[in-house]
Each structure stands twice: as structure tokens, then as C-alpha cells.
Design a protein around this motif. Structure first.
Motif, PDB file in Angstrom:
ATOM      1  N   THR A   1       0.816  -1.253   0.040  1.00  8.49           N
ATOM      2  CA  THR A   1      -0.043   0.009   0.132  1.00  8.49           C
ATOM      3  C   THR A   1       0.892   1.168  -0.039  1.00  8.49           C
ATOM      4  OG1 THR A   1      -1.834  -1.289   1.155  1.00  8.49           O
ATOM      5  CG2 THR A   1      -1.883   1.337   1.167  1.00  8.49           C
ATOM      6  N   TYR A   2       1.996   1.160   0.591  1.00  9.56           N
ATOM      7  CA  TYR A   2       2.652   2.460   0.820  1.00  9.56           C
ATOM      8  C   TYR A   2       3.587   2.505  -0.317  1.00  9.56           C
ATOM      9  CZ  TYR A   2       1.883   2.629   5.853  1.00  9.56           C
ATOM     10  OH  TYR A   2       1.332   2.659   7.093  1.00  9.56           O
ATOM     11  N   ARG A   3       3.871   1.532  -1.079  1.00  7.22           N
ATOM     12  CA  ARG A   3       4.479   1.673  -2.314  1.00  7.22           C
ATOM     13  C   ARG A   3       3.702   2.294  -3.521  1.00  7.22           C
ATOM     14  NH1 ARG A   3       5.241  -3.590  -2.960  1.00  7.22           N
ATOM     15  NH2 ARG A   3       7.045  -3.512  -1.484  1.00  7.22           N
ATOM     16  N   LYS A   4       2.387   2.083  -3.177  1.00  4.39           N
ATOM     17  CA  LYS A   4       1.570   2.517  -4.334  1.00  4.39           C
ATOM     18  C   LYS A   4       1.177   3.965  -4.064  1.00  4.39           C
ATOM     19  CE  LYS A   4      -1.282  -1.584  -5.544  1.00  4.39           C
ATOM     20  NZ  LYS A   4      -2.651  -2.128  -5.418  1.00  4.39           N
ATOM     21  N   LEU A   5       1.196   4.365  -2.792  1.00  5.29           N
ATOM     22  CA  LEU A   5       1.010   5.933  -2.149  1.00  5.29           C
ATOM     23  C   LEU A   5       2.265   6.509  -3.065  1.00  5.29           C
ATOM     24  CD1 LEU A   5      -0.255   5.589   1.330  1.00  5.29           C
ATOM     25  CD2 LEU A   5      -1.691   6.171  -0.883  1.00  5.29           C
TER      26      LEU A   5
END
Length: 263
Positions: free
Chosen positions: A8-12
Motif C-alpha cells: 500500500t505504501y509503495r502505491k502511495l
């Protein structure tokens, strides 16, 4: 960090990189409160920031935030030492101001220098959510969390995507919306494969052919009327009488039989 949260953090961060021009190493502005919590919880702040942002980071702190740590006394000496290890960001304030106001002035109205802000202050986080393209980090129960993008960030992102498409996007908006397909019916349980089933054998209907004996058999007494019964009885009596006569003639015992004598 769990795999789902890391994804999720990588997508953000890819959103901020594609839409707002963020790049590594990420410049992270740190306030005095998050330095104090990191020392109390024994958190390696630089390592955790790199893990959350999924890339190389450059922690930074302003002189006003360090001044806040000095005002808290010698009990926060470990936090002061941690803050001194970070890069110093010039805020151009002759006199020290509160850390929240200092960080807000450094970020500005558009975050043109592309800062990531790590703060525990609720009022400052609420103010930064109104500025598009500002990633916010805070610590919750010794866990560092990257907040989801704000509504203002998503609005600017969508606007930039439409501008990138150009007139083609405007033509798509003008086109009438096609009716959506009707919902598909759920299929029930499937039956057996018809190719794997045996075919039914259709047998011909058997027709009973009457025998000759059946056709010549006399009707039963119950099927006959009274007159027919009498005629049948008379015929039976005549038939029995003729049979008796034939037997007598055969055996030679009748009155008309002649005795032959031999000399």
C-alpha cells in the motif's frame, strides 16, 4: 512491516512520484515531538522512515524545532542529539517560533520543494491535508504510519490527468453515457454431461396376436344369453348321444350286429 502494508505504501509513493514529481532521496521534515517519541520508544527513526517510504530518505529538521527541544530541559538531551544528527533546514526565522508554524511556512502553499512531513501535531496535520501533494507520517503505538492521500491531493491528481489527456478527455466527457449492461443471472448447479450419459433404448410396443385356439374357443356360459344356453345344452346332448352310438358300433354290442358262425 507486513507485506500488505508495504504494498500500500509503495502505491502511495508511486502516486506522489507520478503526479507531483517526488524522487529519491525523499526529503523528510521532522518535528521535535516525533524525535522525542522515537527516543522514548527506542525507534531507529532513519531506518523506519526508509522502510515506510520504500526508498532512500534524507531526514531534515529546522532550527525552530531544535529550539523547542532545548526549552524542554536536559531530560530531552537524547532527543536533541538525535535532532542534531539530521540535516539542518534553513527556515530564515530570526527569532524562534513554534515548530508547527515553522514547518507550515517551510512547506508553503504548494510544497514546491516536495517535502514529506513527519509530525505528531494534530493541528499541523489538519492544515497540511489542505495542501495538495504533501505525504504525512506519524507514529501510533510505536508503529510508523503513512497517511492516505487527502481529498485535495486526489482532486489535483485527477485534474492533472485530464490536462495530460488534452481535448480527447473533453470529447469523452461530452459523449452520452452508454447504458450499463444488465446484471447477469447467477447460474445454478450444473447437470450431468449429456455426452457421458447412456441413451434411452426405446422398445417397440408389443401387440398381442390372438391365437387360433382363442378365436375358435367357445364363449363362456356367463357371456351367453338364456336361449343360447339352451341351444348349447341340446347340442351337447346330441353330441354325446352320437358318440355313444359310435362306441357301440365299434365294439359290436348293438342290436343290429349279426353273429357269424363257422362250420
Amino acid at each position: 512491516m507486513r507485506q500488505k502494508r508495504a504494498k500500500t505504501y509503495r502505491k502511495l509513493m508511486s502516486l506522489y512520484c507520478m503526479s507531483f514529481g517526488f524522487r529519491e532521496p525523499y526529503q523528510v521534515l521532522v518535528d521535535s515531538e516525533i524525535c522525542r517519541i522515537a527516543t522514548e520508544s527506542r525507534i531507529d527513526l532513519s531506518k523506519q522512515l526508509s522502510t515506510v517510504l520504500q526508498g532512500v530518505t534524507k531526514p531534515m529538521i529546522t532550527q525552530c524545532c531544535i529550539h523547542e527541544l532545548y526549552l524542554q530541559g536536559k531530560s530531552q538531551q537524547s532527543a536533541v542529539d538525535l535532532a542534531k544528527a539530521f540535516e539542518r533546514r534553513k527556515c530564515n526565522h530570526r527569532e524562534a517560533i513554534p515548530g508547527d508554524d515553522c514547518l507550515a511556512s517551510v512547506v508553503g502553499d504548494s510544497n514546491r520543494h516536495r517535502y514529506v512531513v513527519a509530525t505528531q501535531s494534530q493541528p499541523l496535520r489538519a492544515k497540511l491535508r489542505l495542501i495538495p501533494g504533501v505525504p504525512i507520517i506519524h507514529i501510533n503505538r510505536s508503529v510508523m504510519i503513512l497517511e492516505p492521500p487527502s481529498e485535495e491531493t486526489l482532486r489535483v491528481k485527477q485534474q492533472k490527468e485530464q490536462e495530460a489527456l488534452g481535448p480527447a478527455a473533453a470529447e469523452l466527457v461530452k459523449l452520452p453515457q452508454q447504458p450499463s449492461d444488465p446484471p447477469r443471472k447467477k447460474k445454478g448447479p450444473k447437470g450431468p454431461n449429456p455426452l457421458s450419459m447412456k441413451k434411452k433404448v426405446t422398445r417397440p410396443v408389443s401387440v398381442r396376436v390372438p391365437r387360433k385356439s382363442d378365436s375358435t374357443a367357445p364363449p363362456s356360459a356367463s357371456d351367453l344369453s338364456i336361449g343360447e344356453k339352451r341351444k348349447r345344452e341340446e347340442n351337447d346332448e346330441q353330441l354325446t348321444a352320437t358318440r355313444k352310438r359310435k362306441r357301440r358300433r365299434k365294439h359290436g354290442g348293438g342290436p343290429t350286429s349279426s353273429v357269424v358262425t363257422t362250420a
